[in-house]
Design a protein around this motif. Structure first.
Motif, PDB file in Angstrom:
ATOM      1  N   LYS A  83       0.863  -1.168   0.000  1.00 41.79           N
ATOM      2  CA  LYS A  83       0.000   0.000   0.000  1.00 41.79           C
ATOM      3  C   LYS A  83       0.907   1.227   0.000  1.00 41.79           C
ATOM      4  O   LYS A  83       1.752   1.374   0.875  1.00 41.79           O
ATOM      5  CB  LYS A  83      -0.915  -0.011   1.232  1.00 41.79           C
ATOM      6  CG  LYS A  83      -1.982  -1.097   1.207  1.00 41.79           C
ATOM      7  CD  LYS A  83      -2.866  -1.017   2.433  1.00 41.79           C
ATOM      8  CE  LYS A  83      -3.933  -2.102   2.442  1.00 41.79           C
ATOM      9  NZ  LYS A  83      -4.956  -1.892   1.402  1.00 41.79           N
ATOM     10  N   VAL A 101      -2.963   3.256  -0.388  1.00 46.41           N
ATOM     11  CA  VAL A 101      -3.800   2.191  -0.942  1.00 46.41           C
ATOM     12  C   VAL A 101      -2.962   1.196  -1.739  1.00 46.41           C
ATOM     13  O   VAL A 101      -1.855   1.503  -2.188  1.00 46.41           O
ATOM     14  CB  VAL A 101      -4.908   2.770  -1.849  1.00 46.41           C
ATOM     15  CG1 VAL A 101      -5.785   3.756  -1.073  1.00 46.41           C
ATOM     16  CG2 VAL A 101      -4.317   3.449  -3.080  1.00 46.41           C
ATOM     17  N   GLU A 106      -9.572   1.393  -3.829  1.00 45.89           N
ATOM     18  CA  GLU A 106      -9.626   1.466  -2.364  1.00 45.89           C
ATOM     19  C   GLU A 106      -9.845   2.903  -1.896  1.00 45.89           C
ATOM     20  O   GLU A 106      -9.053   3.466  -1.144  1.00 45.89           O
ATOM     21  CB  GLU A 106      -8.331   0.910  -1.757  1.00 45.89           C
ATOM     22  CG  GLU A 106      -8.157  -0.582  -1.923  1.00 45.89           C
ATOM     23  CD  GLU A 106      -6.849  -1.062  -1.320  1.00 45.89           C
ATOM     24  OE1 GLU A 106      -6.417  -0.515  -0.290  1.00 45.89           O
ATOM     25  OE2 GLU A 106      -6.235  -1.975  -1.918  1.00 45.89           O
ATOM     26  N   THR A 107     -10.921   3.495  -2.332  1.00 41.24           N
ATOM     27  CA  THR A 107     -11.243   4.865  -1.933  1.00 41.24           C
ATOM     28  C   THR A 107     -12.735   5.080  -2.066  1.00 41.24           C
ATOM     29  O   THR A 107     -13.401   4.433  -2.888  1.00 41.24           O
ATOM     30  CB  THR A 107     -10.486   5.893  -2.807  1.00 41.24           C
ATOM     31  OG1 THR A 107     -10.882   7.199  -2.437  1.00 41.24           O
ATOM     32  CG2 THR A 107     -10.791   5.676  -4.278  1.00 41.24           C
TER      33      THR A 107
END
Length: 249
Positions: A83, A101, A106-107
């Protein structure tokens, strides 16, 4: 209309070239296996890539599409899941955010225009000293050993205080995007430079021989292209943070 400006600085008695640009001028581009300094476009090199197969090992997305192969992922050394600090331009291109991320998705941000992966600089966080900063980004371990790669961390031990080399970074001061290429610097001092520019969000992009900039100098009212390549290597890279401003000042 979008505006960009080139400014040269001295930081720690070393050269830094910077571009200060309107947010709307920034576009992520696939430039194939070519050097930024040989492009007709202005801007800096983008994210990390695999030297063997040319696939990206950092996020590079534009308008929901991968700029190049594997551009939807941040990948670590030796196959380790990683990440990393990633900058997002969202809300239709009107706002900037960063996050650590592993994948583009991933948001919870909406209407993302572009995203670029690198390593967190955390200019908005206070640290007691540089050692505390390096610890925060996983700054311990052997920079040359895959055995020290830690799953789901930034694996930023490769940016230890003793390693000074050309660097590339992108920052946001709340109004403008800053792109900077450093002659030779460590991660903490790259962070400090961005803080000095008023940036509260910033990440470091690919560095070393990848660090390159193409900028414009206005002569007789016309923008003339100028290149900065600290290592003078013209290294082929695959992605570029392009500055497609309508005007240079």
């Amino acid at each position: 209309m979008t505006v960009a400006q080139h400014i040269q600085y001295s930081h720690n008695n070393k050269v830094v070239h910077a571009i200060k640009a309107d947010l709307g001028a920034i576009v992520l581009r696939n430039i194939g296996a070519t050097a930024v300094v040989n492009q007709p476009k202005f801007g800096v090199n983008g994210t990390f890539f695999n030297l063997t197969n040319g696939q990206l090992t950092g996020i590079a997305m534009q308008n929901g599409a991968r700029v190049h192969t594997n551009g939807h992922l941040n990948q670590g050394p030796c196959g380790t899941a990683t990440k990393r600090g990633t900058m997002y331009c969202y809300n239709g291109g009107n706002a900037i955010s960063t996050g650590v991320v592993g994948a583009y998705t991933e948001t919870s941000l909406s209407n993302i225009k572009w995203a670029i992966g690198g390593y967190s600089l955390f200019p908005n966080v206070s640290y007691a000293n540089s050692a505390a900063f390096y610890t925060a980004i996983n700054g311990t371990g052997d920079a040359n050993a895959c055995t020290d790669a830690k799953a789901n961390t930034q694996n930023a031990y490769r940016f230890s205080p003793s390693i000074n080399r050309p660097r590339t970074a992108i920052g946001w001061d709340g109004s403008k995007i800053w792109l900077a290429v450093f002659q030779s610097e460590n991660a903490y001092e790259v962070r400090q430079f961005m803080i000095n520019r008023g940036c509260n969000l910033a990440i470091m992009l690919d560095g070393g021989s990848s660090s390159q900039m193409k900028y414009a100098v206005v002569r007789n009212g016309n923008p003339s292209p100028v290149s900065y390549d600290p290592g003078n290597e013209q290294r082929p890279v695959y992605t570029m943070v392009a500055v497609e401003a309508t005007d240079w000042v």
